[in-house]
Scaffold this active site. Structure first.
Site, PDB file in Angstrom:
ATOM      1  N   ASP A  21      14.697  36.206  22.957  1.00 20.07           N
ATOM      2  CA  ASP A  21      15.363  35.189  23.774  1.00 20.07           C
ATOM      3  C   ASP A  21      14.394  34.037  24.003  1.00 20.07           C
ATOM      4  OD1 ASP A  21      17.526  34.160  25.442  1.00 20.07           O
ATOM      5  OD2 ASP A  21      16.177  34.532  27.119  1.00 20.07           O
ATOM      6  N   TYR A  53      16.041  26.661  25.821  1.00 16.99           N
ATOM      7  CA  TYR A  53      16.512  26.140  24.537  1.00 16.99           C
ATOM      8  C   TYR A  53      17.738  25.245  24.702  1.00 16.99           C
ATOM      9  CZ  TYR A  53      13.703  29.300  21.555  1.00 16.99           C
ATOM     10  OH  TYR A  53      12.695  29.934  20.892  1.00 16.99           O
ATOM     11  N   GLY A  54      18.459  25.392  25.800  1.00 14.45           N
ATOM     12  CA  GLY A  54      19.752  24.738  25.944  1.00 14.45           C
ATOM     13  C   GLY A  54      19.719  23.227  25.863  1.00 14.45           C
ATOM     14  N   CYS A  84      20.256  35.306  22.886  1.00 11.29           N
ATOM     15  CA  CYS A  84      20.285  33.944  23.429  1.00 11.29           C
ATOM     16  C   CYS A  84      21.487  33.241  22.825  1.00 11.29           C
ATOM     17  CB  CYS A  84      18.996  33.208  23.053  1.00 11.29           C
ATOM     18  SG  CYS A  84      18.957  31.455  23.455  1.00 11.29           S
ATOM     19  N   ASN A  85      22.391  32.754  23.674  1.00 12.39           N
ATOM     20  CA  ASN A  85      23.593  32.103  23.154  1.00 12.39           C
ATOM     21  C   ASN A  85      23.262  30.862  22.339  1.00 12.39           C
ATOM     22  OD1 ASN A  85      24.484  33.573  25.823  1.00 12.39           O
ATOM     23  ND2 ASN A  85      26.347  33.262  24.637  1.00 12.39           N
ATOM     24  N   THR A  86      22.329  30.048  22.814  1.00 14.07           N
ATOM     25  CA  THR A  86      21.983  28.819  22.109  1.00 14.07           C
ATOM     26  C   THR A  86      21.375  29.131  20.749  1.00 14.07           C
ATOM     27  OG1 THR A  86      21.616  27.671  24.204  1.00 14.07           O
ATOM     28  CG2 THR A  86      20.664  26.682  22.246  1.00 14.07           C
ATOM     29  N   CYS A 195      25.541  32.346  28.955  1.00 15.29           N
ATOM     30  CA  CYS A 195      24.102  32.317  28.706  1.00 15.29           C
ATOM     31  C   CYS A 195      23.557  33.646  29.190  1.00 15.29           C
ATOM     32  CB  CYS A 195      23.443  31.157  29.455  1.00 15.29           C
ATOM     33  SG  CYS A 195      21.628  31.175  29.438  1.00 15.29           S
ATOM     34  N   THR A 196      22.658  34.262  28.439  1.00 15.74           N
ATOM     35  CA  THR A 196      22.187  35.594  28.823  1.00 15.74           C
ATOM     36  C   THR A 196      21.323  35.582  30.074  1.00 15.74           C
ATOM     37  OG1 THR A 196      20.372  35.397  27.205  1.00 15.74           O
ATOM     38  CG2 THR A 196      22.362  36.575  26.511  1.00 15.74           C
ATOM     39  N   HIS A 197      20.887  34.404  30.516  1.00 15.22           N
ATOM     40  CA  HIS A 197      20.217  34.326  31.817  1.00 15.22           C
ATOM     41  C   HIS A 197      21.200  34.553  32.974  1.00 15.22           C
ATOM     42  CE1 HIS A 197      16.972  32.330  29.561  1.00 15.22           C
ATOM     43  NE2 HIS A 197      16.204  32.486  30.622  1.00 15.22           N
TER      44      HIS A 197
END
Length: 282
Positions: A21, A53-54, A84-86, A195-197
């Protein structure tokens, strides 16, 4: 053609699974993997030196994700989870092309299950600006808009706060209130955490909105997909295997360790590593 970095198939069942991530968000995915696959060893990489990263260019995200995955494979990982989605949106195809014989699991916002679950057919989506702008996300969104309405909000500033361990301060709650209000005003009854956060904010969101929003987090689905792929590739660890987890950060290992303790309740050793074009810290 197999990448020269890929390990030989022999004995890979006992090798670790690489979980990557941009920072600490992937710990929410690692939590679900550990719960479902207790005998697997996990190697977690937090690229906190470059988080978040977003708001980074797509070319940077792709290059950095490839560097991190190269590093994980060099450590002997048998499978990769891009938590990580991005990074998934911008780089998963490139990673799969580089490592065609290994399972590569990406993540994406759970729009489909959210649309299916929503009674009002209005779904809130909280994601990074980069994810919301990506072609892959917008193709998926378009395919579902005939039956559902999506109210999308970019969670600007949320990731840095979570990286600092802030999941419920007055500042965090004020930011969430601003982001959630348009969704609630539009009649949303379901919220996608894109978002995984963001799963680390679930308790705070629930305290703020009660049961007005059903919350969709794809961590469990990612863990199940990983389990299926390990079985398909004959890479699952033995049922009596003793797992060994490793946590590494590209910036601050002590912070990663403290956050793993705070967010997961795990007291794990962590180390700082240099990946790709980074230089060692002075």
């Amino acid at each position: 053609m197999t990448s020269p970095l890929e390990p030989s198939p022999a004995g890979r069942g006992s090798s670790p699974i690489g979980v990557f991530d941009s920072g600490l968000g992937g710990l929410s995915v690692l939590r679900e993997i550990r719960a479902l696959l207790p005998h697997e060893s996990l190697l977690y990489v937090a690229d906190s030196r470059h988080a978040p990263y977003g708001e980074k260019p797509e070319s940077f995200v792709e290059a950095r994700t490839l560097q991190a995955c190269d590093w994980l494979i060099a450590q002997g990982c048998k499978a990769l989870v891009i938590a990580c989605n991005t990074a998934t949106m911008h780089a998963v195809q490139a990673v799969r092309a580089r490592f065609p014989t290994l399972p590569v699991i990406g993540v994406e916002p759970g729009l489909k299950p959210a649309a299916a679950a929503s009674h009002s057919k209005v779904v809130g989506v909280l994601a990074t600006a980069s994810t919301l702008k990506s072609d892959k996300f917008n193709r998926l969104l378009t395919s579902l808009q005939q039956d559902s309405r999506f109210v999308c909000e970019a969670g600007l500033g949320l990731v840095p706060l979570i990286e600092q361990g802030d999941i419920s301060s007055p500042d965090m709650r004020a930011r969430l209130q601003t982001l959630l209000a348009p969704m609630l005003d539009a009649g949303a009854d379901t919220l996608v955490l894109g978002c995984t956060h963001y799963p680390f904010l679930t308790r705070t969101i629930r305290e703020m909105v009660g049961e007005r929003l059903a919350i969709v987090d794809t961590g469990v689905a990612i863990a199940r997909q990983l389990a299926r792929k390990l079985a398909e590739f004959d890479l699952a660890a033995a049922p009596d295997a003793a797992p060994r987890d490793r946590y590494v950060s590209t910036r601050d290992a002590a912070h990663l360790r403290s956050m793993a303790a705070a967010l997961l309740g795990v007291d794990a050793e962590a180390e700082t590593v240099v990946i790709g074009t980074d230089r060692p810290a002075a």
